[in-house]
Design an enzyme around this catalytic site. Structure first.
Site, PDB file in Angstrom:
ATOM      1  N   GLU A 121      47.418  51.875  44.398  1.00 43.68           N
ATOM      2  CA  GLU A 121      47.749  50.556  43.843  1.00 43.68           C
ATOM      3  C   GLU A 121      46.509  49.687  43.681  1.00 43.68           C
ATOM      4  O   GLU A 121      46.454  48.817  42.804  1.00 43.68           O
ATOM      5  CB  GLU A 121      48.791  49.860  44.726  1.00 43.68           C
ATOM      6  CG  GLU A 121      48.274  49.103  45.923  1.00 43.68           C
ATOM      7  CD  GLU A 121      47.647  49.987  46.987  1.00 43.68           C
ATOM      8  OE1 GLU A 121      46.767  49.498  47.714  1.00 43.68           O
ATOM      9  OE2 GLU A 121      48.035  51.159  47.102  1.00 43.68           O
ATOM     10  N   ASP A 122      45.497  49.893  44.520  1.00 45.27           N
ATOM     11  CA  ASP A 122      44.275  49.101  44.431  1.00 45.27           C
ATOM     12  C   ASP A 122      43.584  49.305  43.096  1.00 45.27           C
ATOM     13  O   ASP A 122      43.207  48.353  42.409  1.00 45.27           O
ATOM     14  CB  ASP A 122      43.336  49.446  45.587  1.00 45.27           C
ATOM     15  CG  ASP A 122      43.122  50.953  45.742  1.00 45.27           C
ATOM     16  OD1 ASP A 122      43.771  51.734  45.010  1.00 45.27           O
ATOM     17  OD2 ASP A 122      42.330  51.353  46.602  1.00 45.27           O
ATOM     18  N   ASN A 123      43.442  50.568  42.707  1.00 48.59           N
ATOM     19  CA  ASN A 123      42.807  50.874  41.427  1.00 48.59           C
ATOM     20  C   ASN A 123      43.623  50.342  40.256  1.00 48.59           C
ATOM     21  O   ASN A 123      43.074  49.794  39.294  1.00 48.59           O
ATOM     22  CB  ASN A 123      42.607  52.387  41.297  1.00 48.59           C
ATOM     23  CG  ASN A 123      41.887  52.781  40.028  1.00 48.59           C
ATOM     24  OD1 ASN A 123      42.496  52.932  38.972  1.00 48.59           O
ATOM     25  ND2 ASN A 123      40.591  52.940  40.118  1.00 48.59           N
TER      26      ASN A 123
END
Length: 467
Positions: free
Chosen positions: A270-272
């Site tokens: 989810e960070d990317n």
């Protein structure tokens, strides 16, 4: 000269020249990463926001997802309580009231009664990603627009938050000079092994050298989004305008997956995806502060390290363009150096035995210099240098075999569960009703050997027995 003779002459010549051009490009990126590390991380000035009046600075909500007793958990969490910033609140989130992290959390809340800290117990399922499910309630309750999300194995220097807000919310005179507003501030990971197992040392060597060098270079060039989610600041108001489809939306257009943090629950990385959504859907920028995300690496076995690399290689393969996956081994020192040595011998008769030692010595010199810049002190020939050197060599030699193995298959093992990754980066859980993996295609006969057995106490712990 016949056609076949021409091909035999010109094809190797062209390939050799292309290899040398690529080698030059890679060295340019490596030196750019080294220069960026020296300029950005060897001096960390104190922000004026650290001593400002609370009413004059933007409020920040700090979100920390927790599960189990990660290495250095007390010190990692305490680093958020001791931030030199006058206006912040902390949300400490666990899935279960039986979670062992709660003891640490309650002790810190009692130790710092003046800090506005909240304990959230219980997850809400909004997608496949357990981190999003853990954080979503705190995300909705956050009183501030600026969010700082830190993994549980990360600690931050006291001035990190103030310096990051300086970048995310600069004075108006600075904002007016920016072509694209900065909407996300992230921190390069700096790993340190709390237990010196083989896998931990290799992970430490990888994150602090080649990974950091290329991460800094790519973000300095700034042609596309490149974000690791160990420690990120962004605005909730921006996140509420994106959904992870990576397509610009009109104000009146429906969002097929909703918006905000919940929309990214369908991704494992989810960070990317949040970084890419802010970049591509809102056409906004990212930036790095002069701080690092100090990341605790616990007892990681050699097999754990291999599984971790396979997992993220497979995720990147599905989330990014195919050409990125194909090019990746050509950025590694062993594969790149070998091809370049053949090209130099073909073009200029430079002996392989002469070029390769020079290549590797220069390569590790740059890597160690990047490591020293991030750590803030010299690392070469200090205690622990020789084990680090051995881990660095082993990492470089493993890069191509792990990449090659990761190409075959799309299933990944994460936190004791098996996930299937689709072409757009979304994941589906594979397994039985208990949540345990039905089949682990990544395991092999190697796992039968004690040397390769996975450990449950490295910095991405498996599901606890009582869960």
């Amino acid at each position: 000269m016949t056609v076949s003779e021409g091909l035999l002459y010109y094809v190797p010549l062209v390939l050799a020249i292309i290899c040398l051009v690529w080698y030059t490009i890679l060295w340019s990126l490596g030196l750019l990463g080294c220069r960026t590390a020296r300029r950005r991380y060897r001096s960390r000035p104190r922000s004026p926001l650290a001593s400002a009046d609370p009413s004059s600075v933007p409020g920040v909500s700090i979100l920390r997802p927790l599960k189990g007793l990660d290495p250095n958990l007390y010190e990692n969490l305490e680093s958020t309580f001791t931030q030199e910033y006058p206006n912040f609140e902390i949300f400490l989130c666990v899935e279960s009231e039986h979670d062992q992290a709660l003891g640490v959390v309650r002790e810190l809340v009692a130790k710092y009664p003046r800090v506005n800290a909240h304990i959230f117990i219980g997850a809400e399922t909004v997608g496949t990603n357990p981190k999003i499910n853990n954080l979503i309630r705190a995300y909705r309750q956050a009183a501030n627009d600026i969010l700082w999300v830190l993994d549980s194995n990360v600690s931050a220097a006291p001035g990190t938050l103030a310096r990051s807000v300086d970048i995310l919310a600069p004075p108006p005179r600075v904002t007016s000079t920016q072509k694209r507003r900065i909407a996300l501030v992230h921190h390069v990971p700096l790993a340190y092994a709390t237990e010196h197992t083989l896998g931990s040392r290799i992970e430490e060597a990888f994150l602090n050298t080649n990974h950091a060098k290329m991460y800094l270079a790519i973000n300095t060039v700034g042609l596309d989004s490149c974000v690791v989610g160990k420690s990120n600041l962004y605005r909730k108001s921006d996140l509420e305008r994106v959904d992870g489809t990576l397509k610009p939306h009109g104000d009146a257009q429906d969002f097929p997956h909703g918006t905000g943090l919940a929309a990214f629950g369908r991704f494992l990385a989810e960070d990317n995806m949040i970084g890419q959504a802010v970049w591509k859907e809102l056409d906004l920028r990212h930036d790095l502060s002069c701080d690092v995300a100090r990341t605790s690496v616990g007892s990681m076995s050699f097999y754990d390290y291999i599984l971790r690399r396979i997992r993220w290689l497979r995720l990147r393969r599905q989330m990014l363009a195919l050409i990125v996956t194909i090019v990746e081994p050509f950025t590694e020192s062993v594969f790149l150096g070998s091809l370049t040595s053949i090209s130099l011998y073909y073009l200029f008769s430079i002996p392989v035995w002469f070029f390769l030692p020079v290549h590797f010595v220069l390569w590790i010199t740059v890597d160690v210099d990047v490591y020293a810049s991030l750590a803030g002190h010299p690392v070469a020939f200090e205690p622990g240098w020789w084990p680090f050197l051995g881990a660095w060599v082993l990492r470089e030699c493993l890069a191509f075999p792990i990449w090659f193995y990761a190409l075959w298959g799309s299933d990944i093992l994460w936190r004791g569960k098996t996930y299937a990754v689709t072409q757009d980066g979304e994941v589906t859980l594979q397994g039985n009703a208990s949540g345990r993996p039905a089949t682990n295609k990544q395991r092999s006969v190697w796992h039968l050997l004690p040397f390769f057995r996975t450990r449950n106490d490295h910095y991405e712990p498996l599901e606890l027995a009582h869960d």
